[in-house]
Design a protein around this motif. Structure first.
Motif, PDB file in Angstrom:
ATOM      1  N   TYR A 262       0.841  -1.198   0.000  1.00 34.36           N
ATOM      2  CA  TYR A 262       0.000   0.000   0.000  1.00 34.36           C
ATOM      3  C   TYR A 262       0.877   1.249   0.000  1.00 34.36           C
ATOM      4  O   TYR A 262       0.669   2.181  -0.779  1.00 34.36           O
ATOM      5  CB  TYR A 262      -0.900  -0.039   1.234  1.00 34.36           C
ATOM      6  N   MET A 263       1.864   1.276   0.891  1.00 33.13           N
ATOM      7  CA  MET A 263       2.733   2.439   1.038  1.00 33.13           C
ATOM      8  C   MET A 263       3.447   2.769  -0.272  1.00 33.13           C
ATOM      9  O   MET A 263       3.608   3.936  -0.630  1.00 33.13           O
ATOM     10  CB  MET A 263       3.757   2.175   2.141  1.00 33.13           C
TER      11      MET A 263
ATOM     12  N   VAL B 204       0.488   4.080  -2.974  1.00 30.52           N
ATOM     13  CA  VAL B 204      -0.454   5.166  -2.702  1.00 30.52           C
ATOM     14  C   VAL B 204       0.060   6.546  -3.101  1.00 30.52           C
ATOM     15  O   VAL B 204      -0.752   7.407  -3.469  1.00 30.52           O
ATOM     16  CB  VAL B 204      -0.909   5.135  -1.224  1.00 30.52           C
TER      17      VAL B 204
ATOM     18  N   VAL C  67      -1.314  -3.183  -2.715  1.00 28.71           N
ATOM     19  CA  VAL C  67      -1.274  -2.232  -3.825  1.00 28.71           C
ATOM     20  C   VAL C  67      -2.704  -1.935  -4.301  1.00 28.71           C
ATOM     21  O   VAL C  67      -3.066  -0.783  -4.569  1.00 28.71           O
ATOM     22  CB  VAL C  67      -0.416  -2.778  -4.981  1.00 28.71           C
TER      23      VAL C  67
ATOM     24  N   ALA D 149      -4.485   0.328  -1.988  1.00 24.96           N
ATOM     25  CA  ALA D 149      -4.032   1.712  -2.155  1.00 24.96           C
ATOM     26  C   ALA D 149      -4.855   2.449  -3.194  1.00 24.96           C
ATOM     27  O   ALA D 149      -4.973   3.679  -3.150  1.00 24.96           O
ATOM     28  CB  ALA D 149      -2.552   1.734  -2.547  1.00 24.96           C
TER      29      ALA D 149
ATOM     30  N   ALA E 155      -2.313  11.466  -0.191  1.00 23.71           N
ATOM     31  CA  ALA E 155      -1.298  10.461  -0.517  1.00 23.71           C
ATOM     32  C   ALA E 155      -0.210  10.432   0.545  1.00 23.71           C
ATOM     33  O   ALA E 155       0.229   9.354   0.982  1.00 23.71           O
ATOM     34  CB  ALA E 155      -0.687  10.767  -1.885  1.00 23.71           C
TER      35      ALA E 155
ATOM     36  N   SER F 281      -1.572   8.806   3.744  1.00 23.49           N
ATOM     37  CA  SER F 281      -1.645   7.342   3.670  1.00 23.49           C
ATOM     38  C   SER F 281      -0.273   6.706   3.614  1.00 23.49           C
ATOM     39  O   SER F 281      -0.051   5.632   4.187  1.00 23.49           O
ATOM     40  CB  SER F 281      -2.449   6.923   2.437  1.00 23.49           C
ATOM     41  N   THR F 282       0.678   7.336   2.914  1.00 24.75           N
ATOM     42  CA  THR F 282       2.019   6.764   2.815  1.00 24.75           C
ATOM     43  C   THR F 282       2.672   6.678   4.190  1.00 24.75           C
ATOM     44  O   THR F 282       3.231   5.641   4.574  1.00 24.75           O
ATOM     45  CB  THR F 282       2.896   7.615   1.876  1.00 24.75           C
TER      46      THR F 282
ATOM     47  N   PHE G  15       0.496   4.032   6.474  1.00 21.84           N
ATOM     48  CA  PHE G  15       0.634   2.606   6.191  1.00 21.84           C
ATOM     49  C   PHE G  15       2.086   2.160   6.223  1.00 21.84           C
ATOM     50  O   PHE G  15       2.373   0.996   6.473  1.00 21.84           O
ATOM     51  CB  PHE G  15      -0.054   2.260   4.876  1.00 21.84           C
TER      52      PHE G  15
END
Length: 388
Positions: free
Chosen positions: A43-44, A47, A96, A99, A327, A330-331, A334
């Protein structure tokens, strides 16, 4: 509704760790934490691009693609995962995909709201995360116990398709064209001290929340084994209750923040959460009927800052850079989620393993230390905002 579907696979790996994956794949605590955190790591990595793209194209399009990839990654885990590295790869693929669903979903929501204060709508969306996680814990464990852990992945892979279906019901909204700036231009986000305070606070929140979500089933399994002669709630029930209580806690936490101020409310919640984590660690080998109320209080303090942090970030963001701000949010969140899952596993290994009470003291001490970083970030943000 789409959010709940997207979240159905979210904790299928932590749900099956203690009873299935750790013994079958002979994983250490650190390896189990790495496996669980690989979804957050995927995810990181994705995103920053996917959430920032929502400043340029309709977030609904990204939602459709992300939901499909999330379902595919979850299905592939159930079909082909045979150990740590194959499992981590497929879990990262699912991450992913997520994300492309979580923050783009929030952007799709805010793009379609009427002008004005959207704090409550954002909080309802973010707090439904906890309800979705509760459903994920419940369905994953019940299916795994009845038909095996692979079946849990097959069933939960259906969930993201609900978000895909919801996307078809949303009216198209194209963002205003972005002129003269690069896609991954995060400079204005980092210069926004007010937003960065909430973002860094959210990172501390995610470290704690994902750490306890990853290891809660294992912790209560330890409690149940220590008290095998006593009738207590099962790990399934405890994990679902922990997650479901988070939704009203997040909503009420945001209302509390609206009344006394976000920074003050978030700081109070975070310090309270650190105290409860320490108490759980100290009394890890005591009566389950003493631990259960502490766990339920922790179920309130851990997510109570979530809605206020995310709505605060959204309100503090420059409208032209809202996607980039989300973004970054979230980065950071996560990335620290993945770190939290792994560091707790390392702490458990270093202190004697998950069957040792002192190991859980170490684990909950790490959680407490992680969350107190949040008030420090908010204090820095206030000071920088005043100086500017």
């Amino acid at each position: 509704m789409g959010q709940l579907g997207s979240l159905l696979p979210h904790v299928v790996v932590p749900s099956t760790l203690a009873a299935f994956l750790i013994p079958e794949w002979h994983l250490s605590g650190a390896q189990a934490g790495l496996l669980a955190g690989s979804g957050a790591a995927g995810y990181m990595c994705a995103v920053p691009v996917l959430a920032t793209l929502t400043d340029r194209i309709d977030a609904r399009k990204i939602l459709i693609a992300g939901s499909a990839v999330s379902a595919l990654g979850t299905l592939l885990f159930g079909l082909f995962a045979t150990g740590l590295w194959s499992g981590a790869f497929f879990n990262a693929v699912a991450g992913v995909g997520f994300a492309g669903a979580y923050m783009p979903g929030l952007k799709a929501l805010t793009d379609r709201l009427a002008p004005g204060d959207s704090s409550r709508a954002i909080t309802l969306y973010t707090s439904s995360f906890s309800l979705g996680v509760g459903l994920s814990f419940l369905i994953s464990q019940l299916v795994a116990e009845s038909w095996g852990w692979r079946a849990a992945f097959f069933v939960t892979a259906i969930g993201p398709l609900v978000m895909l279906a919801m996307c078809l019901l949303l009216r198209p909204v194209e963002p205003k064209p972005a002129h003269g700036r690069a896609l991954l231009d995060f400079g204005p986000v980092f210069q926004n001290a007010n937003a960065m305070g909430f973002i860094l606070g959210y990172g501390a929140h995610c470290f704690e929340l994902y750490g306890i979500r990853t290891w809660l089933v294992a912790f209560w399994t330890f409690v149940a084994m220590k008290n095998s002669a006593t009738s207590i709630l099962t790990p399934v029930v405890v994990s679902v209750l922990f997650s479901v209580m988070a939704m009203p806690a997040s909503i009420l936490g945001n209302e509390f923040a609206l009344r006394i101020g976000r920074h003050r409310a978030i700081t109070a919640v975070m310090f309270s959460s650190a105290v409860i984590a320490m108490l759980i660690g100290i009394f890890a080998d005591k009566s389950p009927w003493f631990l259960l109320p502490l766990i339920m209080i922790y179920a309130i303090t851990t997510p109570a800052d979530s809605g206020a942090l995310t709505s605060g970030m959204a309100m503090a963001a420059n409208p032209a850079y809202r996607g980039a701000t989300m973004a970054t949010h979230s980065t950071v969140g996560f990335g620290l989620s993945a770190l939290g899952a792994w560091v707790i596993g390392v702490a458990l290994d270093a202190a004697g393993g998950p069957l040792n009470p002192s190991a859980w003291m170490a684990a909950f001490s790490v959680l407490a230390a992680g969350i107190v970083v949040g008030p420090v970030a908010l204090y820095w943000s206030r000071r920088m905002t005043r100086e500017s």
